[in-house]
Design an enzyme around this catalytic site. Sequence first.
Site, PDB file in Angstrom:
ATOM      1  N   ASN A 105       0.839  -1.195   0.000  1.00 16.36           N
ATOM      2  CA  ASN A 105       0.000   0.000   0.000  1.00 16.36           C
ATOM      3  C   ASN A 105       0.875   1.246   0.000  1.00 16.36           C
ATOM      4  O   ASN A 105       1.738   1.403   0.855  1.00 16.36           O
ATOM      5  CB  ASN A 105      -0.899   0.017   1.252  1.00 16.36           C
ATOM      6  CG  ASN A 105      -1.757   1.264   1.318  1.00 16.36           C
ATOM      7  OD1 ASN A 105      -2.595   1.487   0.462  1.00 16.36           O
ATOM      8  ND2 ASN A 105      -1.528   2.090   2.326  1.00 16.36           N
ATOM      9  N   GLU A 106       0.679   2.107  -1.021  1.00 17.06           N
ATOM     10  CA  GLU A 106       1.364   3.399  -1.094  1.00 17.06           C
ATOM     11  C   GLU A 106       2.858   3.265  -0.807  1.00 17.06           C
ATOM     12  O   GLU A 106       3.412   3.958   0.043  1.00 17.06           O
ATOM     13  CB  GLU A 106       0.700   4.397  -0.141  1.00 17.06           C
ATOM     14  CG  GLU A 106      -0.744   4.688  -0.511  1.00 17.06           C
ATOM     15  CD  GLU A 106      -1.396   5.757   0.344  1.00 17.06           C
ATOM     16  OE1 GLU A 106      -0.799   6.156   1.370  1.00 17.06           O
ATOM     17  OE2 GLU A 106      -2.499   6.197  -0.006  1.00 17.06           O
ATOM     18  N   GLU A 135      -8.762   3.792  -2.762  1.00 30.08           N
ATOM     19  CA  GLU A 135      -8.913   4.795  -1.692  1.00 30.08           C
ATOM     20  C   GLU A 135      -9.409   6.073  -2.337  1.00 30.08           C
ATOM     21  O   GLU A 135      -8.748   6.626  -3.217  1.00 30.08           O
ATOM     22  CB  GLU A 135      -7.588   5.090  -0.978  1.00 30.08           C
ATOM     23  CG  GLU A 135      -7.217   4.127   0.120  1.00 30.08           C
ATOM     24  CD  GLU A 135      -6.062   4.646   0.967  1.00 30.08           C
ATOM     25  OE1 GLU A 135      -6.067   5.863   1.309  1.00 30.08           O
ATOM     26  OE2 GLU A 135      -5.162   3.860   1.277  1.00 30.08           O
ATOM     27  N   TYR A 170      -7.894  11.928  -2.430  1.00 26.52           N
ATOM     28  CA  TYR A 170      -8.790  12.572  -1.473  1.00 26.52           C
ATOM     29  C   TYR A 170      -9.003  14.006  -1.954  1.00 26.52           C
ATOM     30  O   TYR A 170      -8.047  14.695  -2.298  1.00 26.52           O
ATOM     31  CB  TYR A 170      -8.190  12.546  -0.064  1.00 26.52           C
ATOM     32  CG  TYR A 170      -8.085  11.158   0.497  1.00 26.52           C
ATOM     33  CD1 TYR A 170      -9.150  10.596   1.191  1.00 26.52           C
ATOM     34  CD2 TYR A 170      -6.933  10.396   0.315  1.00 26.52           C
ATOM     35  CE1 TYR A 170      -9.066   9.303   1.700  1.00 26.52           C
ATOM     36  CE2 TYR A 170      -6.838   9.107   0.818  1.00 26.52           C
ATOM     37  CZ  TYR A 170      -7.909   8.562   1.512  1.00 26.52           C
ATOM     38  OH  TYR A 170      -7.826   7.287   2.002  1.00 26.52           O
ATOM     39  N   GLN A 208     -13.137   6.097   4.476  1.00 28.05           N
ATOM     40  CA  GLN A 208     -13.438   4.853   5.170  1.00 28.05           C
ATOM     41  C   GLN A 208     -14.963   4.697   5.220  1.00 28.05           C
ATOM     42  O   GLN A 208     -15.632   5.376   4.471  1.00 28.05           O
ATOM     43  CB  GLN A 208     -12.848   4.879   6.580  1.00 28.05           C
ATOM     44  CG  GLN A 208     -11.400   5.327   6.667  1.00 28.05           C
ATOM     45  CD  GLN A 208     -10.429   4.316   6.061  1.00 28.05           C
ATOM     46  OE1 GLN A 208     -10.618   3.121   6.128  1.00 28.05           O
ATOM     47  NE2 GLN A 208      -9.382   4.827   5.452  1.00 28.05           N
TER      48      GLN A 208
END
Length: 369
Positions: free
Chosen positions: A36-37, A158, A108, A215
């Site tokens: 992840n990332e 995400e 985001y 989330q």
Amino acid sequence: ELVEYCNFPSGSYWSDLRARHGYPEAHGVRLWCLGNEMDGPWQACARTSTEYGRAAREAAKLMRWVDGSIQLVVCGSSHEGMATFGAWEWEVLHHTYDQVDFLAIHSYFGRGHGAESFREYLASAEKMDRFIRKSVALCDAVGAALHDDKPVHIAYDEWNVVRPSAGQRLPDQEWSVGRRLAELTYDVTDAVVFGSLLTTLLNHADRVRVGCLAQTVNVLAPVMTEPGGTAWAQTIYHPFALTSRHARGTALRVAMEAEADTLAAGRMGEVPSLTAAAVWDPDSGKLVLFLVNRDPQQELDVHIEVPAFGSLFLAEVLCLHDDDPDAANTAGNPEAVRPQPLERVELGAGIGRAVLPACSWSMLRMQTD
């Protein structure tokens, strides 16, 4: 070992350990992410693109030896703004292309200060659209360079809106278990932006095959809870729940023509105030249209043509809007904002019209007779 523990039927060390733990039947986990990332300096064991690409390839190879039916996701750069974006994907995919099924991308979308930043926030779906197109282009370019016709799809695993608000509860500075973290209060504007992001994901369903909201409870969440107390739905819950429930079937390509009035979105240039997505379910005879008016001040008069579906009637028409774009749901007032029937809408012989309030998200569920 993890794949063997989860997916191998029985007779090996790890599958037998699973049985001793109380699960004799294999879990059958189909989708696995290779980290992840991994270019993020905030991550434990962050790596360069070459280090990660080689490690991910070897991990993928071993995992597929245990279970050849699994699907694998390789990490893209942590987000589009990273200095590594582009070069990272090119290098990592060169190492892993024949072993993986998906490239993971993350975003985001937040709101800054001032009118220009606010309009850019309302146009967040355009940023998502461009990011998806760039990521798809990178996958296809590597495939072409390697003479491999197999597509690598996108896992947008995400994404969310992240505007801090007056209701945010910040964590204690000292480390603790189960502390409050990023518990944001979302308002109507956030829900409209959120709904426009959902339309973008639907419009890229040919290549975005995985999409995960980050989330779901309390942390950047559509659902809020209090320990030992109540729970309530935030504004962003409603477009998420309704899209999840009704966007089932085949995502259609929407041909849209916008009039001169557009959302002037600062550095992004002119952006149409309207964004839309449509989903057709031939089994149920259901055609669902999602419409978002991103203009913060002006209503939109939308002309709809869907003649190819025969005789349709309006089964449900809902709109999330409030005269106060800052309105939000709270523990004390959990029903302050929720979708309401859209009043100015009509449909006949495959031709329709809907008047969308300023800053609103709407769903038109049409049914064949």
